[in-house]
Design a protein around this motif. Structure first.
Motif, PDB file in Angstrom:
ATOM      1  N   ALA A 162       0.828  -1.205   0.000  1.00 15.77           N
ATOM      2  CA  ALA A 162       0.000   0.000   0.000  1.00 15.77           C
ATOM      3  C   ALA A 162       0.862   1.254   0.000  1.00 15.77           C
ATOM      4  N   TRP A 163       1.888   1.265   0.840  1.00 15.44           N
ATOM      5  CA  TRP A 163       2.781   2.430   0.902  1.00 15.44           C
ATOM      6  C   TRP A 163       3.497   2.647  -0.423  1.00 15.44           C
ATOM      7  N   HIS A 164       4.008   1.576  -1.012  1.00 12.76           N
ATOM      8  CA  HIS A 164       4.741   1.687  -2.269  1.00 12.76           C
ATOM      9  C   HIS A 164       3.819   2.166  -3.389  1.00 12.76           C
ATOM     10  N   GLY A 165       2.608   1.616  -3.471  1.00 11.56           N
ATOM     11  CA  GLY A 165       1.680   2.021  -4.510  1.00 11.56           C
ATOM     12  C   GLY A 165       1.280   3.476  -4.396  1.00 11.56           C
ATOM     13  N   ARG A 166       1.028   3.914  -3.166  1.00 14.52           N
ATOM     14  CA  ARG A 166       0.634   5.313  -2.960  1.00 14.52           C
ATOM     15  C   ARG A 166       1.790   6.260  -3.263  1.00 14.52           C
ATOM     16  N   ALA A 167       3.002   5.887  -2.809  1.00 15.84           N
ATOM     17  CA  ALA A 167       4.166   6.732  -3.047  1.00 15.84           C
ATOM     18  C   ALA A 167       4.523   6.797  -4.524  1.00 15.84           C
ATOM     19  N   SER A 168       4.221   5.752  -5.287  1.00 12.59           N
ATOM     20  CA  SER A 168       4.549   5.714  -6.708  1.00 12.59           C
ATOM     21  C   SER A 168       3.473   6.353  -7.573  1.00 12.59           C
ATOM     22  N   VAL A 214       0.429   5.163  -8.140  1.00 16.61           N
ATOM     23  CA  VAL A 214      -0.347   4.160  -8.870  1.00 16.61           C
ATOM     24  C   VAL A 214      -1.835   4.408  -8.657  1.00 16.61           C
ATOM     25  N   ASP A 215      -2.576   4.345  -9.749  1.00 15.88           N
ATOM     26  CA  ASP A 215      -4.025   4.477  -9.632  1.00 15.88           C
ATOM     27  C   ASP A 215      -4.596   3.353  -8.771  1.00 15.88           C
ATOM     28  N   ARG A 216      -5.524   3.708  -7.918  1.00 14.23           N
ATOM     29  CA  ARG A 216      -6.201   2.733  -7.047  1.00 14.23           C
ATOM     30  C   ARG A 216      -5.179   1.830  -6.359  1.00 14.23           C
ATOM     31  N   TRP A 217      -4.192   2.436  -5.738  1.00 15.16           N
ATOM     32  CA  TRP A 217      -3.123   1.704  -5.064  1.00 15.16           C
ATOM     33  C   TRP A 217      -3.635   0.830  -3.937  1.00 15.16           C
ATOM     34  N   TRP A 218      -4.807   1.156  -3.437  1.00 16.13           N
ATOM     35  CA  TRP A 218      -5.362   0.442  -2.285  1.00 16.13           C
ATOM     36  C   TRP A 218      -6.064  -0.860  -2.678  1.00 16.13           C
ATOM     37  N   VAL A 219      -6.292  -1.076  -3.998  1.00 18.53           N
ATOM     38  CA  VAL A 219      -7.060  -2.253  -4.415  1.00 18.53           C
ATOM     39  C   VAL A 219      -6.324  -3.570  -4.150  1.00 18.53           C
ATOM     40  N   PRO A 220      -5.030  -3.709  -4.551  1.00 19.00           N
ATOM     41  CA  PRO A 220      -4.351  -4.985  -4.280  1.00 19.00           C
ATOM     42  C   PRO A 220      -4.290  -5.345  -2.793  1.00 19.00           C
ATOM     43  N   ARG A 231      -4.519 -12.481  -7.479  1.00 20.77           N
ATOM     44  CA  ARG A 231      -3.655 -12.235  -8.641  1.00 20.77           C
ATOM     45  C   ARG A 231      -4.402 -11.464  -9.721  1.00 20.77           C
ATOM     46  N   LEU A 232      -5.653 -11.824  -9.943  1.00 20.90           N
ATOM     47  CA  LEU A 232      -6.446 -11.149 -10.959  1.00 20.90           C
ATOM     48  C   LEU A 232      -6.575  -9.662 -10.647  1.00 20.90           C
ATOM     49  N   VAL A 233      -6.754  -9.341  -9.365  1.00 16.23           N
ATOM     50  CA  VAL A 233      -6.948  -7.951  -8.964  1.00 16.23           C
ATOM     51  C   VAL A 233      -5.625  -7.209  -8.860  1.00 16.23           C
TER      52      VAL A 233
END
Length: 247
Positions: free
Chosen positions: A76-82, A84-90, A200-202
């Motif tokens: 979550a931290w990496h996705g938000r910092a990068s 990434v759209d909808r970083w919270w989904v994975p 994995r799909l998400v």
């Protein structure tokens, strides 16, 4: 891979585990021939010792879930910092998969009402193995979320091997200690694979998942600082750029 292609590949990915799980469950409920083979195999494998006890503990919620939580937080931290759209989904997909383990396993235990091995006190409700399902989903989800964030192929391989060792170690410990019949463990592998397929799909994302401030993707996945054009970035990286437009 396009989203539509992922959905088309999903039945092939989960079909075999679902069929195998259904077959094993039918055999357990009907006390079919596989149950006799399972009991004989368990009798040959059971040998309670300290090592098998410790290995079986890898499937405890107190051990496996904290590992998953660390992976969820980092992803979550990496996705938000990068950016990434909808970083919270994975990470959310991982939480849902983990929550589905007791939601699915508990009713199955009550319905199948399978007794335990001779190595444990008389009781029922051993099918499928909750510890195995917890290990598969927790460690497997952690690997799925962290894998795309790692650049080194060697580190990626290490992550996959470590995940496999933790799951197989848990499974071996449960059977060796006599906490579960082998089929209890195999059924939970199947259940776990289906849940991981959903994660994995998400969670699967392309490496160039970050975006520039104007909403466009950068070619290498990094952000373009505000006020810096792509041509400037290409020039600074050594790639020739032309100031004139197309002729």
């Amino acid at each position: 891979m396009p989203v539509s292609a992922r959905f088309r590949a999903l039945p092939a990915l989960v079909g075999l585990p679902v069929l195998l799980f259904a077959l094993i469950t039918w055999q357990v409920v009907a006390d079919g021939p596989l149950v006799g083979v399972d009991e004989r195999l368990s009798g040959a494998l059971v040998h309670p010792d300290r090592i098998s006890e410790l290995l079986s503990d890898l499937g405890n919620v107190q051990v496996a879930v904290p590992v998953l939580v660390v992976a969820l937080v980092y992803a979550a931290w990496h996705g938000r910092a990068s950016g990434v759209d909808r970083w919270w989904v994975p990470p959310l997909a991982g939480v849902v998969a983990m929550a589905l383990v007791p939601a699915l396993v508990a009713p199955l235990k009550e319905w199948t009402d399978r007794p335990g091995t001779p190595a444990v006190p008389p009781a029922v409700g051993y099918y499928p193995s909750g510890h195995t399902a917890t290990a598969v989903v927790a460690y497997g989800t952690a690997a799925l979320l962290l894998f795309p964030l790692l650049r080194s192929p060697a580190v990626r391989r290490t992550l996959v091997v470590l995940c496999a060792v933790l799951v197989l170690g848990t499974s071996y410990g449960l059977v060796r200690r006599g906490y579960h019949w082998p089929l209890d463990v195999v059924a939970s592998w199947c259940l776990g694979v289906v849940l991981l397929a959903g994660v994995r799909l998400v969670a699967r994302r392309t490496p160039d998942g970050s975006r520039t401030p104007d909403g466009s993707r950068t070619p290498d996945g990094s952000r373009t600082p505000p006020g810096v054009s792509r041509s400037t970035r290409r020039s600074s990286s050594g790639t020739p750029s032309s100031s004139s437009g197309p002729s």
